[in-house]
Design a protein around this motif. Structure first.
Motif, PDB file in Angstrom:
ATOM      1  N   PHE A  80      17.393   9.810  42.963  1.00 29.95           N
ATOM      2  CA  PHE A  80      17.971  10.895  43.753  1.00 29.95           C
ATOM      3  C   PHE A  80      16.896  11.948  44.051  1.00 29.95           C
ATOM      4  O   PHE A  80      16.792  12.454  45.171  1.00 29.95           O
ATOM      5  N   GLY A  81      16.079  12.244  43.053  1.00 33.48           N
ATOM      6  CA  GLY A  81      15.004  13.221  43.250  1.00 33.48           C
ATOM      7  C   GLY A  81      13.978  12.743  44.263  1.00 33.48           C
ATOM      8  O   GLY A  81      13.375  13.533  44.993  1.00 33.48           O
TER       9      GLY A  81
ATOM     10  N   SER B 296      14.593  10.587  46.859  1.00 31.52           N
ATOM     11  CA  SER B 296      15.101  10.512  48.239  1.00 31.52           C
ATOM     12  C   SER B 296      16.616  10.639  48.344  1.00 31.52           C
ATOM     13  O   SER B 296      17.213  10.034  49.235  1.00 31.52           O
ATOM     14  N   GLY B 297      17.226  11.426  47.461  1.00 28.63           N
ATOM     15  CA  GLY B 297      18.679  11.569  47.521  1.00 28.63           C
ATOM     16  C   GLY B 297      19.135  12.403  48.710  1.00 28.63           C
ATOM     17  O   GLY B 297      18.448  13.331  49.153  1.00 28.63           O
TER      18      GLY B 297
ATOM     19  N   THR C 163      21.103  15.208  50.384  1.00 26.14           N
ATOM     20  CA  THR C 163      21.638  16.493  49.922  1.00 26.14           C
ATOM     21  C   THR C 163      22.470  17.204  50.990  1.00 26.14           C
ATOM     22  O   THR C 163      23.270  18.072  50.673  1.00 26.14           O
ATOM     23  N   ARG C 164      22.222  16.890  52.275  1.00 29.40           N
ATOM     24  CA  ARG C 164      22.934  17.578  53.360  1.00 29.40           C
ATOM     25  C   ARG C 164      23.276  16.581  54.461  1.00 29.40           C
ATOM     26  O   ARG C 164      22.362  16.000  55.049  1.00 29.40           O
TER      27      ARG C 164
ATOM     28  N   ARG D  11      17.454  15.225  52.938  1.00 26.88           N
ATOM     29  CA  ARG D  11      17.279  14.729  51.559  1.00 26.88           C
ATOM     30  C   ARG D  11      16.564  15.734  50.664  1.00 26.88           C
ATOM     31  O   ARG D  11      16.123  16.791  51.110  1.00 26.88           O
ATOM     32  N   THR D  12      16.373  15.337  49.413  1.00 26.48           N
ATOM     33  CA  THR D  12      15.619  16.149  48.446  1.00 26.48           C
ATOM     34  C   THR D  12      14.158  16.308  48.864  1.00 26.48           C
ATOM     35  O   THR D  12      13.498  17.229  48.414  1.00 26.48           O
ATOM     36  N   VAL D  13      13.662  15.377  49.673  1.00 17.59           N
ATOM     37  CA  VAL D  13      12.280  15.486  50.172  1.00 17.59           C
ATOM     38  C   VAL D  13      12.284  15.805  51.666  1.00 17.59           C
ATOM     39  O   VAL D  13      13.184  15.362  52.387  1.00 17.59           O
TER      40      VAL D  13
ATOM     41  N   HIS E  49      23.473   5.214  47.486  1.00 17.92           N
ATOM     42  CA  HIS E  49      22.849   5.470  46.184  1.00 17.92           C
ATOM     43  C   HIS E  49      23.188   4.362  45.176  1.00 17.92           C
ATOM     44  O   HIS E  49      23.773   4.589  44.105  1.00 17.92           O
TER      45      HIS E  49
ATOM     46  N   ASN F 151       7.763  14.753  44.161  1.00 23.38           N
ATOM     47  CA  ASN F 151       9.099  14.866  43.565  1.00 23.38           C
ATOM     48  C   ASN F 151       9.243  13.914  42.380  1.00 23.38           C
ATOM     49  O   ASN F 151       9.830  14.261  41.354  1.00 23.38           O
TER      50      ASN F 151
ATOM     51  N   VAL G 200      10.323  15.389  38.850  1.00 23.14           N
ATOM     52  CA  VAL G 200      11.578  14.960  38.211  1.00 23.14           C
ATOM     53  C   VAL G 200      11.258  14.260  36.886  1.00 23.14           C
ATOM     54  O   VAL G 200      11.917  14.487  35.870  1.00 23.14           O
TER      55      VAL G 200
END
Ligand SMILES: Cc1cc2nc3c(=O)[nH]c(=O)nc-3n(C[C@H](O)[C@H](O)[C@H](O)COP(=O)(O)O)c2cc1C
Length: 246
Positions: free
Chosen positions: A85-86, A88-89, A91-92, A100-102, A135, A197, A201
């Motif tokens: 998730f950290g 490439s999760g 998030t929006r 994503r997180t990135v 995921h 990331n 993480v």
């Protein structure tokens, strides 16, 4: 590849691949090593900065480092979920796209994550692909791929000893669709964000991690059964529990 001569990006990607027994003949001359730091001798003025002190709950920023040896204790299943998730999760989510997180140039996200699972509680060893949208991990091959993965990373032993070896590939057309030959710049920047990331993480979870750029590209591509042109391996990250010092 483009048929015209303006395929300089494709050529860079292809010509800079490492090939076993055909590595560039190059030795390091330490006398000519460029200076690591730049400074101006006569700046207009110098502003002195306060001593950097991060909030106590952000120690992973300053503690991050590359670790290349791991304990042989299995990795917790929940940690792989947090790591992926950290990396490439989503998030929006919006009707037409999701972020994503990135970050990613143009929000195009060319990077895919494969996991060579060696030692994770509750997951059979094998090669898995992270389906980012749902995921979940998609199992592609079951078995022990530690030796093949290690060989494809210039025989670096940390790959054999890791709990998981992540392989980041790029689906070139996703970025080329917008950026044409310049896409390769952005692909490597995107991969760098993923890698950072991954490190942060890992450190936040108390795990040891190291990224790897030294790969025999097509050996890794063959392991993942990707063609090395439309989708090609870019970067690797190994992870495992830290060796506890008692
Ligand atoms: C793009 C990239 C490629 C790297 N490739 C390797 C590698 O192939 N083998 C290795 O042992 N370390 C590799 N590293 C780790 C670096 O050696 C390490 O980040 C550097 O020495 C600084 O140490 P630190 O990460 O502990 O701060 C790589 C790091 C980056 C960012």
């Amino acid at each position: 590849m483009d048929s015209n001569s303006n395929n300089f990006g494709d050529q860079f990607q292809n010509k800079s691949k490492y090939v076993r027994d055909d590595l560039p003949k190059h030795f390091l001359n330490w006398d000519t090593k460029p200076k690591t730091y730049k400074n101006y001798v006569n700046p207009i003025k110098i502003i002195h900065l306060s001593t950097p002190e991060f909030d106590e709950d952000l120690p992973f920023i300053t503690n991050r480092q590359s670790l290349r040896t791991f304990s042989q204790e299995a990795l917790d299943l929940e940690k792989i979920s947090l790591l992926l998730f950290g990396i490439s999760g989503i998030t929006r989510s919006y009707p037409q796209f999701a972020l994503r997180t990135v970050p990613s140039a143009g929000g195009l996200f060319p990077i895919e994550t494969y996991s060579v699972i060696n030692n994770v509680d509750g997951i059979d060893p094998g090669i898995y692909h992270h389906n980012i949208k749902d995921h979940v991990l998609e199992c592609l091959k079951l078995g022990d791929y530690r030796i093949e993965a290690m060989k494809a990373c210039l025989d670096q032993k940390m790959v054999y000893n890791s709990a998981i070896t992540f392989v980041w590939t790029a689906i070139i057309e996703r970025a080329k669709w917008k950026y044409l030959q310049r896409c390769y710049r952005y692909i490597y920047m995107d991969a760098g964000h993923v890698g950072q990331n991954f490190y942060l993480v890992a450190e936040a979870l108390g795990l040891g991690a190291c990224t790897i750029g030294a790969i025999y590209d097509n050996e890794l591509n063959n392991l993942l059964e990707i063609d090395g042109v439309e989708e090609t391996a870019i970067y690797v990250g190994v992870i495992g529990n830290k060796i506890s010092i008692i």
